[in-house]
Scaffold this motif. Structure first.
Motif, PDB file in Angstrom:
ATOM      1  N   SER A  74      42.363  52.314   8.931  1.00 60.18           N
ATOM      2  CA  SER A  74      42.790  52.342   7.555  1.00 60.18           C
ATOM      3  C   SER A  74      43.679  50.946   7.340  1.00 60.18           C
ATOM      4  O   SER A  74      43.865  49.509   6.539  1.00 60.18           O
ATOM      5  CB  SER A  74      42.902  53.259   6.483  1.00 60.18           C
ATOM      6  OG  SER A  74      41.991  54.027   6.939  1.00 60.18           O
ATOM      7  N   HIS A  77      43.341  47.669   8.660  1.00 58.22           N
ATOM      8  CA  HIS A  77      41.934  46.482   7.299  1.00 58.22           C
ATOM      9  C   HIS A  77      42.779  46.086   6.595  1.00 58.22           C
ATOM     10  O   HIS A  77      42.493  44.506   6.105  1.00 58.22           O
ATOM     11  CB  HIS A  77      41.112  47.465   7.197  1.00 58.22           C
ATOM     12  CG  HIS A  77      40.452  47.314   6.072  1.00 58.22           C
ATOM     13  ND1 HIS A  77      40.383  47.728   4.199  1.00 58.22           N
ATOM     14  CD2 HIS A  77      39.021  46.256   6.162  1.00 58.22           C
ATOM     15  CE1 HIS A  77      39.803  47.040   3.792  1.00 58.22           C
ATOM     16  NE2 HIS A  77      38.925  46.062   4.421  1.00 58.22           N
ATOM     17  N   SER A  81      43.573  41.624   6.533  1.00 59.60           N
ATOM     18  CA  SER A  81      42.387  41.341   5.218  1.00 59.60           C
ATOM     19  C   SER A  81      43.543  40.640   4.427  1.00 59.60           C
ATOM     20  O   SER A  81      43.024  38.891   4.624  1.00 59.60           O
ATOM     21  CB  SER A  81      41.798  42.349   4.031  1.00 59.60           C
ATOM     22  OG  SER A  81      40.709  43.544   5.081  1.00 59.60           O
ATOM     23  N   VAL A 130      36.371  42.215   9.563  1.00 59.45           N
ATOM     24  CA  VAL A 130      37.731  43.054   8.923  1.00 59.45           C
ATOM     25  C   VAL A 130      36.988  44.092   7.769  1.00 59.45           C
ATOM     26  O   VAL A 130      37.531  45.280   8.027  1.00 59.45           O
ATOM     27  CB  VAL A 130      38.966  42.189   8.429  1.00 59.45           C
ATOM     28  CG1 VAL A 130      39.273  43.262   8.206  1.00 59.45           C
ATOM     29  CG2 VAL A 130      39.445  41.660  10.120  1.00 59.45           C
ATOM     30  N   GLN A 131      36.141  43.678   7.129  1.00 60.68           N
ATOM     31  CA  GLN A 131      35.873  45.065   5.564  1.00 60.68           C
ATOM     32  C   GLN A 131      34.458  45.370   6.683  1.00 60.68           C
ATOM     33  O   GLN A 131      34.479  46.368   5.726  1.00 60.68           O
ATOM     34  CB  GLN A 131      34.980  43.531   4.955  1.00 60.68           C
ATOM     35  CG  GLN A 131      35.816  42.591   4.277  1.00 60.68           C
ATOM     36  CD  GLN A 131      37.246  43.121   3.833  1.00 60.68           C
ATOM     37  OE1 GLN A 131      37.323  44.067   3.125  1.00 60.68           O
ATOM     38  NE2 GLN A 131      38.080  42.267   4.303  1.00 60.68           N
ATOM     39  N   LEU A 133      35.004  46.801   8.956  1.00 59.75           N
ATOM     40  CA  LEU A 133      36.695  48.093   9.596  1.00 59.75           C
ATOM     41  C   LEU A 133      36.718  49.885   8.978  1.00 59.75           C
ATOM     42  O   LEU A 133      36.690  50.740   9.286  1.00 59.75           O
ATOM     43  CB  LEU A 133      38.332  48.045   9.319  1.00 59.75           C
ATOM     44  CG  LEU A 133      38.369  46.972  10.771  1.00 59.75           C
ATOM     45  CD1 LEU A 133      39.515  46.627  11.153  1.00 59.75           C
ATOM     46  CD2 LEU A 133      37.982  47.329  12.452  1.00 59.75           C
ATOM     47  N   PRO A 134      36.550  49.065   7.099  1.00 62.47           N
ATOM     48  CA  PRO A 134      36.733  51.532   6.727  1.00 62.47           C
ATOM     49  C   PRO A 134      34.951  51.937   7.165  1.00 62.47           C
ATOM     50  O   PRO A 134      35.270  53.398   6.726  1.00 62.47           O
ATOM     51  CB  PRO A 134      36.873  51.014   5.581  1.00 62.47           C
ATOM     52  CG  PRO A 134      36.666  49.214   4.969  1.00 62.47           C
ATOM     53  CD  PRO A 134      36.864  48.864   6.627  1.00 62.47           C
TER      54      PRO A 134
END
Length: 157
Positions: A74, A77, A81, A130-131, A133-134
């Motif tokens: 988290s 991310h 970002s 990268v978006q 990752l969550p």
């Protein structure tokens, strides 16, 4: 101090700070070049758009914190970002400043513009990746919870 190290609290604090800053900066035009397409908006609109997204992301992390597999993913991310967005804006800003000296230097060459577009596209695609990752973190967390629930059911029977 421990309360600020929650991802959602950090995002709310950062978004609030950006919102306060947006009231005190002068209005200027922001040209975002994304693969041969220009998006023109004011810097205040851009900042407030990101404030809204940060609040939504904080709500996402607040509601789903117990389902996330790893806290480090988290934080990765959030930090990636922010860093990728700042790097994109810095390269775009330096490009706009270089237009003032385009006749005096070799920066008007086609190779310069191709390199700039490749850099911006790479940063944009990195930001989009990268978006994920969550979502990956959530899926792994749900799979872990399901596996532990199945293991508990098998051990009780």
């Amino acid at each position: 101090m421990k309360i600020i190290f929650k991802t959602y609290n950090f995002l709310v604090l950062f978004a609030t700070l950006l919102l306060v800053v947006s009231f005190f900066i002068p209005v200027s035009s922001l040209d975002i070049n994304f693969h041969y397409t220009y998006y023109v908006m004011t810097n205040i609109q851009f900042i407030r758009f990101w404030v809204i997204l940060l609040f939504i992301l904080a709500l996402f992390y607040r509601l789903l914190a117990r389902y996330m597999a790893w806290e480090i993913l988290s934080w990765l991310h959030i930090l990636l970002s922010i860093l990728l967005l700042l790097a994109y804006l810095y390269i775009q800003y330096s490009y706009i400043k270089s237009l003032a000296v385009i006749e005096l230097t070799n920066e008007g060459s086609l190779a310069y513009f191709k390199r700039l577009n490749i850099q911006l596209a790479t940063l944009g695609m990195g930001f989009l990746l990268v978006q994920l990752l969550p979502i990956i973190n959530l899926i792994i967390g749900l799979l872990k919870r399901r596996r532990s629930a199945l293991k508990n059911n098998v051990s009780t029977t």
